[in-house]
Design an enzyme around this catalytic site. Structure first.
Site, mmCIF file in Angstrom:
data_model
loop_
_atom_site.group_PDB
_atom_site.id
_atom_site.type_symbol
_atom_site.label_atom_id
_atom_site.label_comp_id
_atom_site.label_asym_id
_atom_site.label_seq_id
_atom_site.Cartn_x
_atom_site.Cartn_y
_atom_site.Cartn_z
ATOM 1 N N SER A 119 0.832 -1.198 0.000
ATOM 2 C CA SER A 119 0.000 0.000 0.000
ATOM 3 C C SER A 119 0.866 1.247 0.000
ATOM 4 O O SER A 119 2.001 1.229 0.488
ATOM 5 C CB SER A 119 -0.893 0.009 1.248
ATOM 6 O OG SER A 119 -1.538 1.250 1.422
ATOM 7 N N TYR A 124 -2.356 -1.078 10.145
ATOM 8 C CA TYR A 124 -2.406 -1.246 8.688
ATOM 9 C C TYR A 124 -1.061 -0.889 8.044
ATOM 10 O O TYR A 124 -0.509 -1.659 7.243
ATOM 11 C CB TYR A 124 -3.516 -0.377 8.115
ATOM 12 C CG TYR A 124 -3.667 -0.490 6.615
ATOM 13 C CD1 TYR A 124 -4.326 -1.569 6.044
ATOM 14 C CD2 TYR A 124 -3.151 0.487 5.767
ATOM 15 C CE1 TYR A 124 -4.470 -1.687 4.674
ATOM 16 C CE2 TYR A 124 -3.292 0.390 4.403
ATOM 17 C CZ TYR A 124 -3.952 -0.696 3.851
ATOM 18 O OH TYR A 124 -4.079 -0.795 2.488
#
Length: 251
Positions: A145, A158
């Site tokens: 990401s 995350y």
């Protein structure tokens, strides 16, 4: 779009296949002539979302990527159904709760890392073993990401999980380059998928105003990069980290 060298006739496993980037990757690889095993907690949803015209080239498998036996089972399913596995999209992931570190429960941190990082590790372990046994090489794309490269506040779990994927990618590339197995990672920015919060989706222009390309990515655009990295067009690319975020990481 279709027609990348070296994809037709190969078998791919795609995790997180029931929605978003995973579903788009399944669709693109089917278009490229691959057989695909779509892995998701909800196999019926994957079957429904990804159902191709040629149903003989798609097989849905229910699995929890954080469970080692389930990862071994989806590889076994690819072997039993299609004879082996040459391509792997190690994509399944969750966002988790967006919480400051001081307020985050340890259990939530563990849950996010369990899916996003442990799941990628277990997938690599199972698929790499099979690829080495086959002796035919292979190609793997891990989904990280933009949050691994430029993490915002409240994303400790995350962002940490996605940053760990980058190290796993590089280590796997080093360990298996001589096996002719390539391992790369992609770092999507904001993508118009179900994981994106409704508040963001309703205010796209404002959220993306400062980006060089001021919009969300479409899942198919991310799938295009995945397909390229799996193909023979990228035959000398391994251990790489590729942003697909419209330049958002630059600002």
């Amino acid at each position: 779009m279709a027609g990348l060298r070296g994809l037709g006739g190969k078998t791919a496993i795609v995790t997180g296949a029931a929605s978003g980037i995973g579903a788009a990757a399944v669709s693109r690889l089917l278009d490229e002539g691959c057989q695909v095993v779509g892995v998701d907690l909800d196999a019926e949803a994957a079957r429904r979302v990804c159902a191709p015209a040629d149903t003989g080239r798609f097989h849905a498998v229910a699995a929890d990527v954080a469970v080692e036996a389930d990862c071994e089972a989806y590889v076994r399913a690819a072997v039993e159904r299609f004879g082996g596995v040459q391509l792997f999209v190690n994509n399944a992931g969750i966002l988790g709760k967006l919480t400051p570190i001081v307020d985050m429960e340890a259990g939530e941190f563990d849950r996010v890392l369990g899916v996003n990082l442990r799941g990628v590790f277990l997938g690599l372990k199972a698929v790499l073993r099979r690829m080495v046994e086959q002796g035919e090489g292979g190609a793997i794309v891990n989904t990280s990401s933009k949050g691994a490269l430029k993490p915002p506040a409240n994303t400790a779990a995350y962002g940490t999980s996605k940053a760990g994927i980058l190290t796993l990618t590089k280590v796997a590339a080093i360990e298996h380059g001589r096996d002719n197995i390539r391992v790369n990672a992609i770092c999507p920015g904001l993508v118009d998928t179900p994981i994106l919060s409704p508040a963001y989706r309703e205010h796209e222009a404002e959220v993306c105003a400062g980006f060089p390309m001021p919009r969300f990515a479409q899942a198919a655009e991310v799938a295009g990069l995945i397909a390229y990295l799996l193909s023979d067009e990228a035959a000398f690319q391994t251990g790489g980290v590729y942003s697909v975020d419209g330049g958002a990481v630059l600002v």
